[in-house]
Design an enzyme around this catalytic site. Structure first.
Site, mmCIF file in Angstrom:
data_model
loop_
_atom_site.group_PDB
_atom_site.id
_atom_site.type_symbol
_atom_site.label_atom_id
_atom_site.label_comp_id
_atom_site.label_asym_id
_atom_site.label_seq_id
_atom_site.Cartn_x
_atom_site.Cartn_y
_atom_site.Cartn_z
ATOM 1 N N HIS A 27 1.808 -10.222 2.354
ATOM 2 C CA HIS A 27 1.094 -10.232 1.072
ATOM 3 C C HIS A 27 1.326 -8.892 0.369
ATOM 4 C CE1 HIS A 27 -2.433 -11.471 -1.445
ATOM 5 N NE2 HIS A 27 -2.715 -10.178 -1.458
ATOM 6 N N MET A 87 -0.838 -3.583 -8.247
ATOM 7 C CA MET A 87 -1.962 -3.106 -9.063
ATOM 8 C C MET A 87 -1.447 -2.173 -10.151
ATOM 9 S SD MET A 87 -4.714 -2.227 -6.104
ATOM 10 C CE MET A 87 -4.982 -3.337 -4.711
ATOM 11 N N HIS A 126 0.679 -10.828 -5.096
ATOM 12 C CA HIS A 126 -0.621 -10.926 -5.760
ATOM 13 C C HIS A 126 -0.622 -9.941 -6.918
ATOM 14 C CE1 HIS A 126 -5.256 -10.224 -5.198
ATOM 15 N NE2 HIS A 126 -4.979 -10.796 -6.348
#
Ligand code: DX5
Ligand code: ZN
Length: 221
Positions: A35, A39, A68
């Protein structure tokens, strides 16, 4: 009934001076997926890494990659992450108004598209998205940092989401859960209906191989 249970170590908690070593430990422990937490210091108050990391990781591992995107402008990053080999890409519904467009963009690269929801975003935001998305990512911490505590309103939320997936005949939509997952709570999170368990500090704190094996044992009980 969906029986897919996958552990996805979050590299955010890996040792970046020894990234290849830590990835090999993840493989040895039996993780199926990695994963990547992207950010931008805008959508979340932290800054991590960009596509470059994937470019370096991809040649050294066959594990699936779940990216993500915790960023305000996911559409501008999706092409690079898709072309570099992300298998699953998720973005936050709180970040953009055009959810269908972004799902379609990810799927246009032949990748699985996921819609992520923060812990207090009404779960109903996933109901329409579930008609089109391949997976829904339920955050169980506020995004931005590893090592936070699991927010337990998740159990109520996953019940509602699972019921909705049945109602609209979309039980093939996977549920990824991210934040505060440890060996101790992994079993009950899967029992509640999760398919992909993201774990950062739960995997990388201590013995990585052992932690993943113990977590997998919990899932197999
Ligand atoms: C948080 C990230 C998570 C984080 C999980 O913003 O999306 O993936 O790395 O870390 P732990 O498992 O330590 O909560
Ligand atoms: Zn994450």
């Amino acid at each position: 009934m969906n029986k897919i249970n996958i552990i996805a170590p979050s590299l955010l908690s890996a040792n970046f001076a020894n990234l290849e070593r830590d990835i090999k430990f993840c493989e040895e422990g039996g993780a199926e997926m990695l994963h990547l937490d992207i950010m931008d210091n805008h959508f979340v108050p932290n800054l991590t890494f960009g596509p470059l990391i994937l470019q370096h990781i991809k040649p050294i591992t066959n594990l699936q990659i779940s990216t993500h995107l915790m960023v305000t402008n996911p559409d501008s990053l999706i092409p690079q992450f898709a072309e570099l080999g992300s298998d699953l890409i998720s973005f936050h519904c709180e970040a953009i108004p055009h959810i269908h467009r972004t799902i379609s963009l990810i799927q246009s690269y032949g990748k699985k598209a996921g819609v992520a929801l923060n812990p207090l975003t009404p779960i109903e935001y996933a109901y329409e998205a579930a008609e089109f998305a391949d997976f829904i990512l339920l955050m169980t911490v506020n995004p931005g940092f590893g090592g936070q505590s699991f927010i337990p309103n998740f159990y109520n939320r996953i019940d509602k989401l699972t019921n909705q997936l049945h109602k609209i005949n979309r039980t093939n939509v996977l549920i990824e859960v991210d934040g505060g997952i440890k060996i101790e709570n992994a079993r009950e999170i899967v029992d509640a209906g999760a398919n992909i368990l993201v774990s950062g500090s739960g995997v990388f704190k201590g013995n990585i191989v052992e932690n993943i094996k113990l977590m997998k044992n919990e899932l197999e009980k």
